[in-house]
Design a protein around this motif. Structure first.
Motif, PDB file in Angstrom:
ATOM      1  N   PHE A 167      -1.622   1.745   3.133  1.00  0.00           N
ATOM      2  CA  PHE A 167      -0.560   0.907   3.689  1.00  0.00           C
ATOM      3  C   PHE A 167       0.220   0.211   2.594  1.00  0.00           C
ATOM      4  N   GLU A 168      -0.460  -0.306   1.563  1.00  0.00           N
ATOM      5  CA  GLU A 168       0.253  -0.992   0.490  1.00  0.00           C
ATOM      6  C   GLU A 168       1.161  -0.041  -0.273  1.00  0.00           C
ATOM      7  N   MET A 169       0.711   1.198  -0.459  1.00  0.00           N
ATOM      8  CA  MET A 169       1.561   2.183  -1.124  1.00  0.00           C
ATOM      9  C   MET A 169       2.826   2.432  -0.300  1.00  0.00           C
ATOM     10  N   LEU A 170       2.657   2.657   1.001  1.00  0.00           N
ATOM     11  CA  LEU A 170       3.801   2.858   1.891  1.00  0.00           C
ATOM     12  C   LEU A 170       4.699   1.638   1.898  1.00  0.00           C
ATOM     13  N   ARG A 171       4.095   0.473   2.016  1.00  0.00           N
ATOM     14  CA  ARG A 171       4.865  -0.762   2.138  1.00  0.00           C
ATOM     15  C   ARG A 171       5.725  -1.028   0.918  1.00  0.00           C
ATOM     16  N   TYR A 172       5.144  -0.941  -0.264  1.00  0.00           N
ATOM     17  CA  TYR A 172       5.893  -1.325  -1.451  1.00  0.00           C
ATOM     18  C   TYR A 172       6.867  -0.248  -1.903  1.00  0.00           C
ATOM     19  N   LEU A 173       6.556   1.003  -1.674  1.00  0.00           N
ATOM     20  CA  LEU A 173       7.563   2.028  -1.953  1.00  0.00           C
ATOM     21  C   LEU A 173       8.807   1.779  -1.110  1.00  0.00           C
ATOM     22  N   THR A 174       8.601   1.398   0.142  1.00  0.00           N
ATOM     23  CA  THR A 174       9.730   1.197   1.048  1.00  0.00           C
ATOM     24  C   THR A 174      10.469  -0.103   0.758  1.00  0.00           C
ATOM     25  N   GLU A 175       9.721  -1.188   0.516  1.00  0.00           N
ATOM     26  CA  GLU A 175      10.370  -2.484   0.342  1.00  0.00           C
ATOM     27  C   GLU A 175      11.108  -2.594  -0.987  1.00  0.00           C
ATOM     28  N   ARG A 176      10.560  -2.012  -2.036  1.00  0.00           N
ATOM     29  CA  ARG A 176      11.114  -2.247  -3.365  1.00  0.00           C
ATOM     30  C   ARG A 176      12.199  -1.260  -3.764  1.00  0.00           C
ATOM     31  N   LEU A 177      12.316  -0.161  -3.042  1.00  0.00           N
ATOM     32  CA  LEU A 177      13.271   0.866  -3.457  1.00  0.00           C
ATOM     33  C   LEU A 177      14.219   1.218  -2.319  1.00  0.00           C
ATOM     34  N   PRO A 178      15.392   0.586  -2.253  1.00  0.00           N
ATOM     35  CA  PRO A 178      16.373   0.951  -1.219  1.00  0.00           C
ATOM     36  C   PRO A 178      16.822   2.400  -1.347  1.00  0.00           C
ATOM     37  N   VAL A 179      16.862   2.889  -2.603  1.00  0.00           N
ATOM     38  CA  VAL A 179      17.181   4.301  -2.869  1.00  0.00           C
ATOM     39  C   VAL A 179      16.010   4.873  -3.648  1.00  0.00           C
ATOM     40  N   MET A 180      15.404   5.928  -3.129  1.00  0.00           N
ATOM     41  CA  MET A 180      14.203   6.476  -3.738  1.00  0.00           C
ATOM     42  C   MET A 180      14.386   7.932  -4.133  1.00  0.00           C
ATOM     43  N   VAL A 181      13.999   8.232  -5.368  1.00  0.00           N
ATOM     44  CA  VAL A 181      13.810   9.616  -5.793  1.00  0.00           C
ATOM     45  C   VAL A 181      12.323   9.877  -5.668  1.00  0.00           C
ATOM     46  N   THR A 182      11.953  10.722  -4.731  1.00  0.00           N
ATOM     47  CA  THR A 182      10.554  10.834  -4.336  1.00  0.00           C
ATOM     48  C   THR A 182      10.012  12.248  -4.563  1.00  0.00           C
ATOM     49  N   PRO A 183       8.687  12.381  -4.658  1.00  0.00           N
ATOM     50  CA  PRO A 183       8.081  13.707  -4.752  1.00  0.00           C
ATOM     51  C   PRO A 183       8.275  14.487  -3.458  1.00  0.00           C
ATOM     52  N   SER A 184       8.062  15.792  -3.550  1.00  0.00           N
ATOM     53  CA  SER A 184       8.274  16.650  -2.375  1.00  0.00           C
ATOM     54  C   SER A 184       7.289  16.358  -1.256  1.00  0.00           C
ATOM     55  N   TRP A 185       6.143  15.669  -1.574  1.00  0.00           N
ATOM     56  CA  TRP A 185       5.171  15.416  -0.509  1.00  0.00           C
ATOM     57  C   TRP A 185       5.683  14.436   0.544  1.00  0.00           C
ATOM     58  N   VAL A 186       6.884  13.879   0.379  1.00  0.00           N
ATOM     59  CA  VAL A 186       7.408  13.017   1.445  1.00  0.00           C
ATOM     60  C   VAL A 186       7.703  13.822   2.713  1.00  0.00           C
ATOM     61  N   HIS A 187       7.723  15.158   2.596  1.00  0.00           N
ATOM     62  CA  HIS A 187       7.947  16.004   3.778  1.00  0.00           C
ATOM     63  C   HIS A 187       6.638  16.464   4.413  1.00  0.00           C
ATOM     64  N   THR A 188       5.507  16.063   3.861  1.00  0.00           N
ATOM     65  CA  THR A 188       4.206  16.445   4.412  1.00  0.00           C
ATOM     66  C   THR A 188       3.965  15.750   5.744  1.00  0.00           C
ATOM     67  N   ARG A 189       3.490  16.502   6.730  1.00  0.00           N
ATOM     68  CA  ARG A 189       3.179  15.936   8.038  1.00  0.00           C
ATOM     69  C   ARG A 189       1.801  15.268   7.990  1.00  0.00           C
ATOM     70  N   ILE A 190       1.725  14.055   8.560  1.00  0.00           N
ATOM     71  CA  ILE A 190       0.526  13.227   8.484  1.00  0.00           C
ATOM     72  C   ILE A 190       0.290  12.613   9.860  1.00  0.00           C
ATOM     73  N   GLN A 191      -0.972  12.385  10.209  1.00  0.00           N
ATOM     74  CA  GLN A 191      -1.299  11.682  11.449  1.00  0.00           C
ATOM     75  C   GLN A 191      -1.977  10.363  11.090  1.00  0.00           C
ATOM     76  N   PRO A 192      -1.185   9.308  10.891  1.00  0.00           N
ATOM     77  CA  PRO A 192      -1.753   8.014  10.490  1.00  0.00           C
ATOM     78  C   PRO A 192      -2.562   7.401  11.624  1.00  0.00           C
ATOM     79  N   VAL A 193      -3.453   6.485  11.258  1.00  0.00           N
ATOM     80  CA  VAL A 193      -4.301   5.836  12.255  1.00  0.00           C
ATOM     81  C   VAL A 193      -4.418   4.353  11.914  1.00  0.00           C
TER      82      VAL A 193
END
Length: 508
Positions: A167-193
């Protein structure tokens, strides 16, 4: 739905009780009427837990057969919640050896069930192609399932809860970077819980029928890409829509350093998290629902899980090892013994001085701070800060104190509010000035082993976004003047008060 019909509480051993999930599982088991024993390499790490006086804690290590045997003696259920998070070359062998010791000693001790929390593995991907950490989790699961002790392996992907690494990884990537150059794994399908659903399944695992010896997938009701998770997080958090530009050149190693730079999660922990996102991690079945206590209910959705986690973070009590922690309101609350990055960055300025005064005299100065008595350092700086706060619509320093000598929880105190008070020991103030983050000021009175009075002071700041980071580093050069001067002047005021009052003589 089948369950163990034993009405009385079970005797449960929890390994990993100082970790993120284990620290939340223990109070849940206690609330369910079970008796709990914790195995910890450093029992002192658990002494500040709010449940410490209701659980037995024994010293030991899962790689030491003798200590594992002692911990398992007399137990009905054993929770295996330990993993090696390092990326050293020997971590897989360490995990393997620990699991074999635990499996063997559980069988010898006559344990009725093992419950293991593992990682969700992708379908159709050969084990050799999995990340080293997911591969190790799968191997540990096989060892425990083959132990001769009925075992429930619960496999989860991204766990959403305040303080979890994912959650902290998701949270801070989103909060701190309005524009993100991200790895290709951002397209990976995930089932969070949601962490609450993980804990619900773990508690239910204790009473599964004796013929259950298998793995279960556990997940929330939605399957999302990591990109969708970031966009949904931004929407729930009230942030502008994020611009996400995936590139194929960031390897897991580079990704982990990138995550370590942008978020509070260190690269050593970020690496196994990012490596596990190379492949789709989606539940293949939902058989766990048959073993969950009624009413069955729907698992918590992603947006609600994020909303709950953010509420806990924004209302978080400051973590402190030298005062009593309040009992969290939910399993997803941050806990005093979470890793340093749990709940995000928490910057601090710490001061400690020996004081030639009685503890009572020092406490009178601490409790009398603010209002007409001022803040004991650089009055101009406090006045300027109060004026700036008023210019942007804040409360400034105009509120003063309710009582000149006494404080109680909830009192306003200039641009602070009293969040906690332990008479004679601790005063914690929460800032209500306009800030790009949360701030606290803690002041404490202690007596050391030589009988001397000591003053402890901490200023803490929990930044929000890049602006919060910039704010902290812009004001940190002045901390020695403001907070250092405050500590020295409070100590002098207490000493002067003691010198004037012959009834109080400082220890020497």
């Amino acid at each position: 739905m089948e369950h163990d019909d034993t009405p009385e509480g079970l005797r449960c051993l929890v390994t990993g009780a100082s970790g993120y999930i284990g620290g939340r599982l223990v109070p849940e088991l206690l609330s369910a009427g079970h008796r709990v024993r914790c195995l910890a390499r450093s029992p002192d790490r658990l002494r500040d837990q709010p449940w410490a006086d209701r659980a037995e804690v024994v010293a030991g290590d899962v790689t030491d057969a003798a200590s594992v045997a002692r911990a398992l003696a007399g137990m009905d259920v054993a929770y295996y919640l330990v993993h090696t998070m390092s990326s050293g070359k020997d971590f897989e062998e360490t995990d393997r050896r620990a699991a074999r010791i635990f499996a063997e000693q559980a069988r010898i001790a006559g344990v009725r069930r093992i419950v293991y929390l593992s990682g969700l593995t992708p379908a159709g991907v050969p084990e050799r192609e999995l990340s080293p950490h997911l591969r190790s989790r799968a191997e540990v699961a096989r060892i425990l399932l083959d132990s001769g002790v009925p075992t429930a392996v619960l496999r989860a992907a991204v766990v959403i809860g305040s303080g979890s690494a994912s959650f902290e990884m998701l949270r801070y990537l989103t909060e701190r970077l309005p524009v993100m150059v991200t790895p290709s794994w951002v397209h990976t399908r995930i089932q969070p819980v949601a962490v609450r659903d993980v804990l619900r399944a773990l508690v239910a695992g204790a009473r599964m029928p004796s013929d259950v010896n298998r793995a279960f997938d556990i997940g929330g009701p939605e399957v999302l890409t990591y990109r969708q998770m970031m966009l949904r997080y931004a929407a729930v958090a009230g942030l502008p829509r994020r611009i996400i530009l995936p590139v194929p050149v960031l390897t897991p190693g580079l990704s982990s350093h990138w995550v370590g730079l942008v978020t509070p999660v260190p690269a050593s922990i970020a690496r196994p998290l990012t490596e596990s996102l190379r492949h789709e991690v989606v539940c293949h079945e939902n058989d766990i629902a048959r073993h969950l206590p009624g009413p069955p209910g729907r698992p918590i959705g992603f947006d609600d899980a994020v909303r709950l986690a953010l509420q806990r973070v924004r209302e978080a009590r400051v973590t402190t090892r030298w005062s009593s922690a309040s009992v969290p309101g939910a399993p997803s609350d941050p806990l005093p013994t979470d890793p340093d990055w749990a709940g995000g960055s928490l910057y601090s300025d710490h001061r400690e001085l020996r004081v030639d005064a009685s503890p009572e005299a020092l406490w009178r100065v601490v409790e009398g701070i603010g209002g007409e008595n001022g803040w004991y350092s650089f009055p101009l700086a406090w006045a300027v800060r109060g004026g700036l706060d008023r210019l942007v619509g804040g409360v400034g320093l105009r509120r003063g104190r309710r009582d000149a000598a006494r404080l109680r929880v909830g009192d306003s105190l200039d641009f602070w509010r009293v969040e906690a008070i332990e008479p004679g020991r601790l005063l914690r103030l929460r800032a209500e000035m306009r800030l790009p983050g949360l701030a606290w000021l803690e002041m404490g009175v202690v007596t050391d082993e030589d009988g001397r009075t000591r003053y402890r002071q901490r200023a803490l700041f929990h930044p929000h976004g890049l602006l919060g980071q910039a704010y902290w580093w812009s004001v940190s050069p002045f901390h020695a003047i403001v907070f250092g001067g405050m500590a020295r002047n409070i100590a002098r005021a207490a000493a002067a008060s003691t010198a004037r009052d012959p009834r109080h003589t400082p220890a020497h």
